[in-house]
Design a protein around this motif. Sequence first.
Motif, PDB file in Angstrom:
ATOM      1  N   GLY A 185       0.067   1.588  14.702  1.00  0.00           N
ATOM      2  CA  GLY A 185       1.353   2.116  14.273  1.00  0.00           C
ATOM      3  C   GLY A 185       1.414   2.375  12.785  1.00  0.00           C
ATOM      4  O   GLY A 185       0.389   2.451  12.096  1.00  0.00           O
ATOM      5  N   VAL A 186       2.626   2.518  12.319  1.00  0.00           N
ATOM      6  CA  VAL A 186       2.897   2.768  10.905  1.00  0.00           C
ATOM      7  C   VAL A 186       3.826   1.669  10.409  1.00  0.00           C
ATOM      8  O   VAL A 186       4.817   1.357  11.058  1.00  0.00           O
ATOM      9  CB  VAL A 186       3.552   4.158  10.703  1.00  0.00           C
ATOM     10  N   LEU A 187       3.469   1.100   9.267  1.00  0.00           N
ATOM     11  CA  LEU A 187       4.324   0.123   8.603  1.00  0.00           C
ATOM     12  C   LEU A 187       4.992   0.835   7.442  1.00  0.00           C
ATOM     13  O   LEU A 187       4.326   1.244   6.493  1.00  0.00           O
ATOM     14  CB  LEU A 187       3.506  -1.074   8.114  1.00  0.00           C
ATOM     15  N   LEU A 188       6.298   1.041   7.560  1.00  0.00           N
ATOM     16  CA  LEU A 188       7.078   1.680   6.496  1.00  0.00           C
ATOM     17  C   LEU A 188       7.744   0.595   5.669  1.00  0.00           C
ATOM     18  O   LEU A 188       8.445  -0.257   6.215  1.00  0.00           O
ATOM     19  CB  LEU A 188       8.169   2.574   7.086  1.00  0.00           C
ATOM     20  N   ILE A 189       7.528   0.648   4.357  1.00  0.00           N
ATOM     21  CA  ILE A 189       8.151  -0.325   3.461  1.00  0.00           C
ATOM     22  C   ILE A 189       8.935   0.447   2.403  1.00  0.00           C
ATOM     23  O   ILE A 189       8.368   0.943   1.435  1.00  0.00           O
ATOM     24  CB  ILE A 189       7.114  -1.244   2.792  1.00  0.00           C
ATOM     25  N   PRO A 190      10.258   0.567   2.603  1.00  0.00           N
ATOM     26  CA  PRO A 190      11.078   1.185   1.565  1.00  0.00           C
ATOM     27  C   PRO A 190      11.160   0.213   0.390  1.00  0.00           C
ATOM     28  O   PRO A 190      11.488  -0.951   0.579  1.00  0.00           O
ATOM     29  CB  PRO A 190      12.445   1.355   2.221  1.00  0.00           C
ATOM     30  N   ALA A 191      10.839   0.683  -0.801  1.00  0.00           N
ATOM     31  CA  ALA A 191      10.786  -0.231  -1.945  1.00  0.00           C
ATOM     32  C   ALA A 191      11.351   0.418  -3.193  1.00  0.00           C
ATOM     33  O   ALA A 191      11.162   1.614  -3.422  1.00  0.00           O
ATOM     34  CB  ALA A 191       9.347  -0.671  -2.193  1.00  0.00           C
ATOM     35  N   PHE A 192      11.989  -0.396  -3.986  1.00  0.00           N
ATOM     36  CA  PHE A 192      12.434   0.052  -5.300  1.00  0.00           C
ATOM     37  C   PHE A 192      11.187   0.281  -6.151  1.00  0.00           C
ATOM     38  O   PHE A 192      10.226  -0.481  -6.078  1.00  0.00           O
ATOM     39  CB  PHE A 192      13.359  -0.987  -5.933  1.00  0.00           C
ATOM     40  N   SER A 193      11.204   1.345  -6.944  1.00  0.00           N
ATOM     41  CA  SER A 193      10.011   1.764  -7.686  1.00  0.00           C
ATOM     42  C   SER A 193       9.630   0.822  -8.820  1.00  0.00           C
ATOM     43  O   SER A 193       8.475   0.774  -9.218  1.00  0.00           O
ATOM     44  CB  SER A 193      10.230   3.163  -8.265  1.00  0.00           C
ATOM     45  N   LEU A 194      10.598   0.118  -9.355  1.00  0.00           N
ATOM     46  CA  LEU A 194      10.333  -0.805 -10.457  1.00  0.00           C
ATOM     47  C   LEU A 194      10.391  -2.232  -9.952  1.00  0.00           C
ATOM     48  O   LEU A 194      11.392  -2.656  -9.371  1.00  0.00           O
ATOM     49  CB  LEU A 194      11.356  -0.610 -11.584  1.00  0.00           C
ATOM     50  N   GLU A 195       9.352  -2.941 -10.132  1.00  0.00           N
ATOM     51  CA  GLU A 195       9.146  -4.340  -9.790  1.00  0.00           C
ATOM     52  C   GLU A 195       8.814  -4.546  -8.321  1.00  0.00           C
ATOM     53  O   GLU A 195       7.791  -5.119  -7.998  1.00  0.00           O
ATOM     54  CB  GLU A 195      10.325  -5.224 -10.201  1.00  0.00           C
ATOM     55  N   ARG A 196       9.667  -4.102  -7.390  1.00  0.00           N
ATOM     56  CA  ARG A 196       9.417  -4.387  -5.983  1.00  0.00           C
ATOM     57  C   ARG A 196       8.114  -3.743  -5.506  1.00  0.00           C
ATOM     58  O   ARG A 196       7.316  -4.380  -4.837  1.00  0.00           O
ATOM     59  CB  ARG A 196      10.598  -3.884  -5.141  1.00  0.00           C
ATOM     60  N   ALA A 197       7.892  -2.492  -5.836  1.00  0.00           N
ATOM     61  CA  ALA A 197       6.659  -1.811  -5.401  1.00  0.00           C
ATOM     62  C   ALA A 197       5.432  -2.517  -5.969  1.00  0.00           C
ATOM     63  O   ALA A 197       4.439  -2.721  -5.267  1.00  0.00           O
ATOM     64  CB  ALA A 197       6.685  -0.349  -5.830  1.00  0.00           C
ATOM     65  N   GLN A 198       5.510  -2.949  -7.226  1.00  0.00           N
ATOM     66  CA  GLN A 198       4.381  -3.627  -7.846  1.00  0.00           C
ATOM     67  C   GLN A 198       4.162  -5.015  -7.223  1.00  0.00           C
ATOM     68  O   GLN A 198       3.019  -5.429  -7.016  1.00  0.00           O
ATOM     69  CB  GLN A 198       4.589  -3.748  -9.362  1.00  0.00           C
ATOM     70  N   GLU A 199       5.241  -5.712  -6.893  1.00  0.00           N
ATOM     71  CA  GLU A 199       5.113  -7.003  -6.199  1.00  0.00           C
ATOM     72  C   GLU A 199       4.413  -6.818  -4.857  1.00  0.00           C
ATOM     73  O   GLU A 199       3.556  -7.629  -4.476  1.00  0.00           O
ATOM     74  CB  GLU A 199       6.496  -7.617  -5.942  1.00  0.00           C
ATOM     75  N   LEU A 200       4.769  -5.776  -4.150  1.00  0.00           N
ATOM     76  CA  LEU A 200       4.151  -5.513  -2.846  1.00  0.00           C
ATOM     77  C   LEU A 200       2.663  -5.205  -2.984  1.00  0.00           C
ATOM     78  O   LEU A 200       1.849  -5.701  -2.201  1.00  0.00           O
ATOM     79  CB  LEU A 200       4.870  -4.368  -2.143  1.00  0.00           C
ATOM     80  N   LEU A 201       2.301  -4.412  -3.994  1.00  0.00           N
ATOM     81  CA  LEU A 201       0.884  -4.130  -4.216  1.00  0.00           C
ATOM     82  C   LEU A 201       0.121  -5.420  -4.506  1.00  0.00           C
ATOM     83  O   LEU A 201      -0.978  -5.636  -3.987  1.00  0.00           O
ATOM     84  CB  LEU A 201       0.697  -3.146  -5.379  1.00  0.00           C
ATOM     85  N   TYR A 202       0.707  -6.270  -5.327  1.00  0.00           N
ATOM     86  CA  TYR A 202       0.084  -7.547  -5.668  1.00  0.00           C
ATOM     87  C   TYR A 202      -0.138  -8.383  -4.407  1.00  0.00           C
ATOM     88  O   TYR A 202      -1.216  -8.924  -4.183  1.00  0.00           O
ATOM     89  CB  TYR A 202       0.968  -8.293  -6.671  1.00  0.00           C
ATOM     90  N   GLU A 203       0.889  -8.485  -3.570  1.00  0.00           N
ATOM     91  CA  GLU A 203       0.784  -9.274  -2.338  1.00  0.00           C
ATOM     92  C   GLU A 203      -0.243  -8.680  -1.376  1.00  0.00           C
ATOM     93  O   GLU A 203      -1.042  -9.407  -0.787  1.00  0.00           O
ATOM     94  CB  GLU A 203       2.148  -9.373  -1.641  1.00  0.00           C
ATOM     95  N   LEU A 204      -0.220  -7.366  -1.207  1.00  0.00           N
ATOM     96  CA  LEU A 204      -1.186  -6.724  -0.308  1.00  0.00           C
ATOM     97  C   LEU A 204      -2.613  -6.898  -0.831  1.00  0.00           C
ATOM     98  O   LEU A 204      -3.544  -7.138  -0.054  1.00  0.00           O
ATOM     99  CB  LEU A 204      -0.849  -5.248  -0.111  1.00  0.00           C
TER     100      LEU A 204
END
Length: 192
Positions: free
Chosen positions: A11-30
């Motif tokens: 499937g597809v995992l869609l993660i709507p994220a705020f561009s500042l801070e949240r997106a970077q936190e998600l990249l770090y976690e992934l």
Amino acid sequence: TAVRETAAKKGVLLIPAFSLERAQELLYELHTLAEEKKIPALPTYLDSPLAVKVLPIYKKFSEYYDREAAALKASGDDFFKFPGLRMTQSAEDSRHIIEVAPPKIIIAGSGMMHGGRIMGHLSHYLSDPRTTVLVVGYQSAGTVGRAVMEGAKMVHIDHQEIEVRARVEVIGAYSAHADQSKLLRWVKSGST
């Protein structure tokens, strides 16, 4: 769990994220999960020009990293990169993501699903039961994000009614708002 389930059901995992801070936190976690082999390698798209544009700023001000991030940087690890990660800038690049066969992960703005590139991905994938929408931020009343989070069966996107058949998961751990314990620590520390 959401990444492993997405891979298993193709499937597809869609993660709507705020561009500042949240997106970077998600990249770090992934990145961490990928490095520790806790998730399968999947094509992962950061589909947010602003989130991509601010990455050099995050790298430049590493003195603000926590101990764990500082140690990773000191070891030469770039935690904003991992196998399969692609960053899109142009609208054309964003549209090409749909051509990539699942399984895949798409992190896109806006975080409240009220505009931005996530809307095109929602239009395309929200009616597919193999899709998971991972809500990682506050969803204001009146937004598509709030409707999806509250279990709406249909949402209105770009003059179309879209059936919601995707699975929706909500993670509150990424909230930027202080909870009671954080507020009490702040008050006890004498911060102003």
